[in-house]
Enzyme design. Structure first.
Site, mmCIF file in Angstrom:
data_model
loop_
_atom_site.group_PDB
_atom_site.id
_atom_site.type_symbol
_atom_site.label_atom_id
_atom_site.label_comp_id
_atom_site.label_asym_id
_atom_site.label_seq_id
_atom_site.Cartn_x
_atom_site.Cartn_y
_atom_site.Cartn_z
ATOM 1 N N PRO A 150 0.820 -1.213 0.000
ATOM 2 C CA PRO A 150 0.000 0.000 0.000
ATOM 3 C C PRO A 150 0.852 1.261 0.000
ATOM 4 O O PRO A 150 2.069 1.190 0.264
ATOM 5 C CB PRO A 150 -0.799 -0.121 1.294
ATOM 6 C CG PRO A 150 -0.259 -1.268 2.042
ATOM 7 C CD PRO A 150 0.649 -2.051 1.178
ATOM 8 N N GLY A 206 6.974 2.518 2.413
ATOM 9 C CA GLY A 206 8.428 2.616 2.260
ATOM 10 C C GLY A 206 9.023 1.820 1.120
ATOM 11 O O GLY A 206 10.143 1.349 1.216
ATOM 12 N N SER A 212 -13.878 -13.199 -1.198
ATOM 13 C CA SER A 212 -13.422 -13.697 0.106
ATOM 14 C C SER A 212 -14.368 -13.383 1.265
ATOM 15 O O SER A 212 -14.096 -13.752 2.387
ATOM 16 C CB SER A 212 -12.012 -13.195 0.412
ATOM 17 O OG SER A 212 -12.024 -11.813 0.590
ATOM 18 N N LYS A 258 -4.778 -8.741 5.785
ATOM 19 C CA LYS A 258 -6.077 -8.830 6.464
ATOM 20 C C LYS A 258 -5.886 -9.025 7.971
ATOM 21 O O LYS A 258 -6.619 -8.469 8.782
ATOM 22 C CB LYS A 258 -6.889 -10.001 5.891
ATOM 23 C CG LYS A 258 -7.418 -9.721 4.487
ATOM 24 C CD LYS A 258 -8.104 -10.931 3.902
ATOM 25 C CE LYS A 258 -8.684 -10.593 2.534
ATOM 26 N NZ LYS A 258 -9.284 -11.738 1.884
#
Length: 482
Positions: A87, A91, A410, A453
């Site tokens: 995401p 870094g 999912s 998750k």
């Protein structure tokens, strides 16, 4: 090249062709044609640099050190192609810089986000006015060595248009078998770019074309939980933010509670950008107050002071997913911004039989919901729910945050859980979440993004997660403290 040089020596300096040929010869002369020096890789120094630049990310560091060890043993400088996926704000770009630092190599970064002209990668033919080489040759001209580290940012955001498809042009660049004799359209000479270490970055793998993904080795960076954000804030973000605001570290002190509350109330995303922005806002306000002599340093920031500096918290504890009535279940979702927890809600109204869905679900998710409904009807008898319940009630299933599009299979088991909870009138246990794709006969199939998750569930203070049996192999990816 000899022919070009001969032609150049006979040419009139005022001819329009003169400057074109001169630029071409200049480009050839300024490229690093000589073989790179043998590498001296100091593993201890590389470990030190990676540890100094980044907190956590142990699996990423391990992978990079393995890669360096292989290079050291093989005494071969042929590049490998790494792809860092995660995401925003975790870094990825700075890990690339650290790798260059650990290897002691020159670093060149360019972004291909939104690029839709293949000539930007492979150069223009010299017949065009204003022709120039592509980014790879331009980068080599700038770094002046044959074995630098090249970072290709935002590789998942490549476009395609009538000017060509840059992702196909990148195939030759990133294929170790082909890039030994890479031909730029402008140079039109084979040039060995096999010594370059390419590092690509992306937020998601879904939009990277498969043949391109096939040539890269994927390393996932999944985001940080509160404890890690706290450590990173103390070690890296605070000194950086203070110096950006012209403050000294002796002038501002934070309590641990305040630093935790910034992570909890103002920046709950996977990365650290919003955390850093929050610190910057606090320091700008402190700087203004010091200059106007409203306060005298040193300033101590407690948890109760955050409201004055940052306003009301963006996230509140009410938003933590709490199950209060039958028909609610907590699911886990994976997005390009990291993992998230999802509340799924179902209610029934007397009337004729029916099933209704809301909450901006994509095609795959709608199908999952229908499978869940059919399966729950099929097994409801075992739980003491007769067929008349479904015949005399219209059931409505909703996933809140109606403005956010959601898709993927999912949440299948979670939707089935919510529907069964509604039909039996029994509440699901609090602080429990589940994830898994449901098949029509009741098998729970494996899902992706388990690490992200799980970290999201931890951020949302969930105590227990139920996962598909086939995802057991992914448990080793999850950090110990999670």
């Amino acid at each position: 090249v000899g022919q070009e040089l001969e032609k150049f020596s006979l040419m009139d300096p005022n001819a329009s062709e003169f400057i074109v040929t001169r630029n071409y010869l200049d480009t050839i002369v300024s490229l690093p044609w000589h073989e790179p020096k043998p590498e001296t890789i100091d593993m201890k120094k590389a470990r030190r640099i990676l540890d100094a630049d980044h907190y956590g990310l142990d699996d990423v560091k391990e992978r990079i050190l393995e890669y360096l060890a292989v290079r050291k043993l093989k005494k071969d400088t042929k590049g490998s192609i790494l792809c860092l996926v995660g995401p925003p704000g975790v870094g990825k770009t700075s890990v690339g810089k650290s790798i260059a630092g650990a290897l002691g190599k020159k670093f060149f970064r360019f972004s291909v986000g939104g690029m839709r002209d293949e000539a930007e990668i492979k150069g223009h033919r010299r017949t065009y006015v204003g022709a120039m080489p592509g980014k790879i040759i331009q980068g080599l001209k700038i770094v002046k060595t044959k074995d630098p580290v090249f970072m290709i940012d935002e590789i998942d955001k490549l476009g395609a248009s009538y000017q060509g498809d840059p992702s196909s042009a990148l195939l030759e660049v990133l294929d170790p078998e082909q890039n030994v004799a890479f031909r730029d359209h402008y140079l039109d000479l084979p040039f060995d770019i096999g010594h370059i270490l390419f590092i690509a970055t992306a937020n998601t793998l879904d939009t990277i074309p498969r043949p391109l993904l096939d040539r890269m080795e994927v390393i996932r960076l999944s985001g940080y939980i509160e404890a890690e954000k706290l450590a990173i804030a103390k070690r890296y973000l605070l000194p950086k933010s203070l110096s950006a605001a012209g403050l000294d570290k002796k002038q501002v002190k934070y309590s641990a509670g305040a630093l935790t509350e910034i992570a909890r109330g103002y920046s709950r995303e996977a990365g650290l950008r919003n955390y850093e922005k929050a610190l910057d806002r606090i320091h700008r306000k402190i700087a203004r107050k010091i200059v106007l002599e409203e306060i005298a340093p040193p300033v101590t920031i407690e948890e109760k002071d955050l409201g004055d500096y940052l306003g009301r918290p963006v996230f509140s504890d009410e938003e933590l997913k709490k199950i209060t009535v039958p028909g609610q279940a907590v699911g886990l979702a994976w997005t390009a911004f990291g993992g998230e927890t999802l509340m799924i809600e179902a209610v029934s109204n007397p009337g004729k039989e029916g099933f209704k869905l809301t909450g901006q679900m994509g095609q795959v998710m709608q199908e999952s919901a229908k499978i869940a409904y059919t399966y729950v009807r099929h097994i409801a008898g075992k739980f003491g729910v007769g067929p008349e319940y479904f015949e005399k009630n219209q059931i409505h299933l909703h996933i809140p945050a109606g403005a956010t599009p959601k898709d993927g299979p999912s949440a299948g088991i979670t939707m089935a859980g919510a529907l069964l909870s509604l039909a039996t009138g029994r509440k699901i246990r609090r602080s429990l979440a589940m994830t898994g794709e449901l098949s029509l006969v009741g098998n729970v199939l494996p899902i992706g993004g388990l690490k992200e998750k799980t970290i999201a569930a931890r951020r949302g203070r969930i105590k227990e997660i139920i996962i598909p049996k086939q995802n057991e192999k992914d448990l080793e990816e999850i950090p110990d403290h999670v």
